[in-house]
Scaffold this motif. Sequence first.
Motif, PDB file in Angstrom:
ATOM      1  N   PHE A 184       7.461  -2.413   6.214  1.00 52.46           N
ATOM      2  CA  PHE A 184       8.708  -2.395   5.469  1.00 52.46           C
ATOM      3  C   PHE A 184       8.591  -1.373   4.340  1.00 52.46           C
ATOM      4  O   PHE A 184       7.926  -1.655   3.338  1.00 52.46           O
ATOM      5  N   PRO A 185       9.167  -0.181   4.450  1.00 48.46           N
ATOM      6  CA  PRO A 185       9.205   0.719   3.286  1.00 48.46           C
ATOM      7  C   PRO A 185      10.087   0.081   2.216  1.00 48.46           C
ATOM      8  O   PRO A 185      11.216  -0.343   2.494  1.00 48.46           O
ATOM      9  N   ILE A 186       9.572  -0.015   0.995  1.00 47.93           N
ATOM     10  CA  ILE A 186      10.350  -0.693  -0.050  1.00 47.93           C
ATOM     11  C   ILE A 186      10.727   0.236  -1.206  1.00 47.93           C
ATOM     12  O   ILE A 186      11.615  -0.101  -1.994  1.00 47.93           O
ATOM     13  N   GLY A 187      10.084   1.397  -1.322  1.00 44.58           N
ATOM     14  CA  GLY A 187      10.442   2.288  -2.420  1.00 44.58           C
ATOM     15  C   GLY A 187       9.541   3.507  -2.480  1.00 44.58           C
ATOM     16  O   GLY A 187       8.682   3.717  -1.609  1.00 44.58           O
ATOM     17  N   TYR A 188       9.750   4.289  -3.514  1.00 45.49           N
ATOM     18  CA  TYR A 188       8.961   5.515  -3.732  1.00 45.49           C
ATOM     19  C   TYR A 188       8.514   5.573  -5.189  1.00 45.49           C
ATOM     20  O   TYR A 188       9.263   5.206  -6.097  1.00 45.49           O
ATOM     21  N   ASP A 189       7.289   6.026  -5.391  1.00 45.18           N
ATOM     22  CA  ASP A 189       6.849   6.412  -6.720  1.00 45.18           C
ATOM     23  C   ASP A 189       6.254   7.808  -6.604  1.00 45.18           C
ATOM     24  O   ASP A 189       6.344   8.453  -5.552  1.00 45.18           O
ATOM     25  N   ARG A 194       5.353   9.311  -3.159  1.00 48.28           N
ATOM     26  CA  ARG A 194       4.651   8.405  -2.250  1.00 48.28           C
ATOM     27  C   ARG A 194       5.603   7.301  -1.797  1.00 48.28           C
ATOM     28  O   ARG A 194       6.381   6.781  -2.589  1.00 48.28           O
ATOM     29  N   THR A 195       5.520   6.939  -0.525  1.00 45.38           N
ATOM     30  CA  THR A 195       6.272   5.796  -0.026  1.00 45.38           C
ATOM     31  C   THR A 195       5.443   4.536  -0.228  1.00 45.38           C
ATOM     32  O   THR A 195       4.255   4.503   0.095  1.00 45.38           O
ATOM     33  N   ILE A 196       6.077   3.498  -0.772  1.00 44.24           N
ATOM     34  CA  ILE A 196       5.419   2.207  -0.966  1.00 44.24           C
ATOM     35  C   ILE A 196       5.793   1.304   0.207  1.00 44.24           C
ATOM     36  O   ILE A 196       6.976   1.126   0.506  1.00 44.24           O
ATOM     37  N   TYR A 197       4.779   0.742   0.866  1.00 40.93           N
ATOM     38  CA  TYR A 197       5.006  -0.080   2.054  1.00 40.93           C
ATOM     39  C   TYR A 197       4.581  -1.528   1.814  1.00 40.93           C
ATOM     40  O   TYR A 197       3.556  -1.790   1.171  1.00 40.93           O
ATOM     41  N   ALA A 198       5.366  -2.461   2.358  1.00 36.98           N
ATOM     42  CA  ALA A 198       4.918  -3.831   2.564  1.00 36.98           C
ATOM     43  C   ALA A 198       4.482  -3.926   4.017  1.00 36.98           C
ATOM     44  O   ALA A 198       5.289  -3.674   4.923  1.00 36.98           O
ATOM     45  N   ALA A 236       0.841  -1.198   0.000  1.00 35.48           N
ATOM     46  CA  ALA A 236       0.000   0.000   0.000  1.00 35.48           C
ATOM     47  C   ALA A 236       0.874   1.245   0.000  1.00 35.48           C
ATOM     48  O   ALA A 236       2.100   1.172   0.126  1.00 35.48           O
ATOM     49  N   ALA A 237       0.214   2.397  -0.122  1.00 31.90           N
ATOM     50  CA  ALA A 237       0.932   3.679  -0.165  1.00 31.90           C
ATOM     51  C   ALA A 237       0.852   4.416   1.157  1.00 31.90           C
ATOM     52  O   ALA A 237       1.100   5.622   1.210  1.00 31.90           O
ATOM     53  N   ARG A 238       0.516   3.723   2.218  1.00 31.73           N
ATOM     54  CA  ARG A 238       0.535   4.339   3.550  1.00 31.73           C
ATOM     55  C   ARG A 238       0.926   3.307   4.579  1.00 31.73           C
ATOM     56  O   ARG A 238       0.805   2.096   4.360  1.00 31.73           O
ATOM     57  N   ASN A 239       1.371   3.795   5.722  1.00 36.15           N
ATOM     58  CA  ASN A 239       1.743   2.934   6.837  1.00 36.15           C
ATOM     59  C   ASN A 239       0.509   2.638   7.688  1.00 36.15           C
ATOM     60  O   ASN A 239      -0.572   3.191   7.457  1.00 36.15           O
ATOM     61  N   PHE A 240       0.676   1.800   8.689  1.00 37.10           N
ATOM     62  CA  PHE A 240      -0.400   1.555   9.651  1.00 37.10           C
ATOM     63  C   PHE A 240      -0.731   2.846  10.399  1.00 37.10           C
ATOM     64  O   PHE A 240       0.159   3.612  10.775  1.00 37.10           O
ATOM     65  N   ARG A 241      -2.017   3.074  10.635  1.00 38.13           N
ATOM     66  CA  ARG A 241      -2.428   4.156  11.518  1.00 38.13           C
ATOM     67  C   ARG A 241      -2.304   3.692  12.969  1.00 38.13           C
ATOM     68  O   ARG A 241      -2.309   2.492  13.243  1.00 38.13           O
ATOM     69  N   PRO A 242      -2.203   4.630  13.928  1.00 38.57           N
ATOM     70  CA  PRO A 242      -2.103   4.238  15.345  1.00 38.57           C
ATOM     71  C   PRO A 242      -3.246   3.343  15.805  1.00 38.57           C
ATOM     72  O   PRO A 242      -3.026   2.404  16.574  1.00 38.57           O
TER      73      PRO A 242
END
Length: 326
Positions: A120-125, A274-278, A98-104
């Motif tokens: 796991f941040p894996i890259g940016y687009d 945007r940060t791409i997250y696993a 996804a393009a966002r991290n977990f919310r609190p």
Amino acid sequence: MKKGIITYSSSSAKIITCVLLTLLVFCSCNKKSKNGRTDTYASGKMILMCDESFSPIINEELKVFHATYPDAQVTPQYINELDAFNALKQMKVNLIIAARNFRPDEIEYFNSHKLYPRYFPIGYDGLAFICNNQNTDSCITVENIKRILKGEVKTWGEINKGSKLGEIDVVFDNNKSAAVHYAVDSILGGVPINSPNITAVNTSAEVINYVEKTPNSIGVIGSNWLNDKRDTTNVTFKKNITVMSVSQMEEATEMNSWKPYQLYLLDGRYAFPRTIYALLVDPYRGLPQGFANYLQSPIGQKIILKSALLPYRGDLSIRKVNMSDE
């Protein structure tokens, strides 16, 4: 009375060893049957859910991963970001992209169920804005993008005097996608998109096809959809549409506007990275954990670099090159 001494013959030892091994296998099988998982870091089967906008890069990653680990079978399901998060929360899958991290609140939910999420941040687009090739107004300011998404600007003439294109027809890839979420949260500061001129289709490919046929349109998609596979240098975009250049200045010109190239994502000139997250919730620590680790590995990061995106891990530097006509 003689003390008894117990001795074992070699045949007796073999029998006992076989019994112990059988018990170990039996216990191991019972343990696996309780959680239904038999996968390991590099073998077994799993389903990966991913926002559809990241399907090109995940497809490239899976090609190499499956070739490297033939005993692993990762099946991707390309859906929208919201549904992917819901599936993870319900533990229908253990890994999403996804393009966002977990919310609190999401972290708190998982922790309360003794399920400890990892990211796991894996890259940016880049969130890209595309227009029809007939549109000569391909430079646009951040402020005008905001005004269009808020519904304050509805015609091309309002941002480019003399334009004869009429109404601005904005189309997103999906109304629950990562692109929509980013536009609302990161561009509009939480203000909902509210304009009759803004609609959504189902996929990024549909956005590109729509913009190709609609002169007055703007499409909003992830930049990894725009790499032209014919260009091995990864410095051009698809030829059937125009990628708009975005300026952070008050007026957009060719000299102060930038496209979502790797370099401009790296140095901050492009306004919408945007940060791409696993995102992982895997108490068993099997194949989902293995594939998430692979995406961060040197091989996984090199695939991201070769796909015209910016890898999260990597010692990248900018070098100036003087070109000569001689």
